[in-house]
Write an enzyme that holds these catalytic residues in place. Structure first.
Site, PDB file in Angstrom:
ATOM      1  N   ASP A  38       7.217  -2.950  12.555  1.00 11.97           N
ATOM      2  CA  ASP A  38       8.550  -2.665  12.031  1.00 11.97           C
ATOM      3  C   ASP A  38       9.058  -1.300  12.481  1.00 11.97           C
ATOM      4  OD1 ASP A  38       6.665  -1.328  10.495  1.00 11.97           O
ATOM      5  OD2 ASP A  38       7.119  -2.392   8.646  1.00 11.97           O
ATOM      6  N   ASP A  69       4.201  -3.410  -3.808  1.00 10.33           N
ATOM      7  CA  ASP A  69       4.770  -4.680  -4.282  1.00 10.33           C
ATOM      8  C   ASP A  69       4.316  -5.856  -3.416  1.00 10.33           C
ATOM      9  OD1 ASP A  69       6.114  -4.214  -1.945  1.00 10.33           O
ATOM     10  OD2 ASP A  69       8.125  -4.142  -2.827  1.00 10.33           O
ATOM     11  N   HIS A 103       4.459  -6.115  -0.138  1.00  6.82           N
ATOM     12  CA  HIS A 103       5.198  -6.422   1.094  1.00  6.82           C
ATOM     13  C   HIS A 103       4.322  -6.199   2.325  1.00  6.82           C
ATOM     14  CE1 HIS A 103       6.776  -2.064   0.974  1.00  6.82           C
ATOM     15  NE2 HIS A 103       6.231  -2.143   2.167  1.00  6.82           N
ATOM     16  N   GLU A 154       9.986  -7.694   2.024  1.00  9.15           N
ATOM     17  CA  GLU A 154       9.977  -7.378   0.605  1.00  9.15           C
ATOM     18  C   GLU A 154       9.806  -8.656  -0.215  1.00  9.15           C
ATOM     19  OE1 GLU A 154       9.773  -4.385  -0.193  1.00  9.15           O
ATOM     20  OE2 GLU A 154      11.411  -3.089   0.459  1.00  9.15           O
TER      21      GLU A 154
END
Ligand code: GLP
Length: 263
Positions: A70, A140, A142, A147
């Protein structure tokens, strides 16, 4: 799924670096070994170990092509929080035989984000896919910048970052979440799980909830890393601290079945 539990971050990093080096060294095909790579604090120890091995002549990157997961939208290469900068500063610049033309990182400054992401997928495919995708996860769950509630079949594309992720990542931006870019270009969950092997690093108490979700929870877009359960060659390398929310039986099972891997 395999779960390799090590005492601490250093041992987790050493185990993962050894695993990657063995895979590169065992690759005898004419085509290059294709390695997917993450940024973040989780992989830094692995990068340091791989650099040591590379300098010692124990692993060569001359026939390795890399694809990063990313990149933030709007940060130029020279920005010290761009993932381009991170990868060169923490890894590529220290390898003795990595070829610049073999490094692939999404261009967060492009004026054609959709085209950039499409070309990235096509370039991965042109090499015959990714042999081993290393990743980390967010608190979380991801994976890359996918996400919660991103499709588990998603491909490379533009992602909006949640406020939670911007707050977590603000530690690198003067603790100001507003300075963290609100978008990123990211490979999809489908892009990662298309790799022949996936190796995810999970370290620290703050990842324990996500760790339990990936290993013991349902496959769910709420925890996008849980897609690893559907991959037939997924490994989690973790430290003791990340195991804090696992059931005792789960923890004991993996310690037992992977006891030979303990460093
Ligand atoms: C970012 C990256 C992820 C990374 C995550 C965790 O959000 N996009 O690829 O896995 O941070 O980072 P860290 O390893 O620093 O906890």
């Amino acid at each position: 799924m395999r779960v390799i539990i090590q005492d601490d971050y250093q041992k987790m990093s050493l185990w993962a670096a050894n695993y990657i080096a063995e895979k590169i060294n065992a690759h005898k095909e004419d085509r290059p070994f294709v390695l997917g790579l993450p940024t973040g604090s989780s992989p830094i120890g692995v990068y340091q170990e791989l650099i040591k091995m590379n300098k010692a002549g124990k692993v060569s990157f001359a026939n390795v092509v890399t694809f990063n997961m990313d990149e933030y939208v709007g940060l130029p290469h020279e920005h010290d929080q761009s993932y381009w900068y991170f990868m060169h500063d923490n890894f590529f610049d220290h390898l003795v035989d990595m070829k610049a033309e073999n490094i692939n990182i999404l261009d967060g400054m492009t004026d054609d984000p959709e085209g950039e992401c499409k070309r990235y997928e096509e370039k991965i495919a042109s090499y015959g896919g990714i042999d081993l995708f290393m990743g980390g996860i967010g608190v979380d769950g991801h994976l890359a910048f996918n996400e919660p509630f991103t499709s588990l079949t998603s491909r490379t594309g533009v992602r909006d970052l949640t406020t939670d992720t911007r707050i977590v990542n603000s530690r690198f931006f003067g603790n100001d979440p507003e300075k963290v870019p609100s978008q990123a270009l990211s490979v999809g969950i489908g892009t990662v799980t298309d790799a022949k092997e996936v190796l995810v690093l999970i370290s620290g108490h703050n990842k324990a909830r996500a760790m339990a979700a990936v290993v013991e929870g349902n496959v769910s877009q709420k925890w996008t890393c849980s897609a690893l359960q559907m991959h037939n060659a997924a490994i989690i390398a973790c430290d003791e601290a990340a195991c804090g929310e696992l059931m005792v039986d789960t923890y004991k099972y993996f310690l037992d079945i992977e006891r030979k891997e303990r460093i």
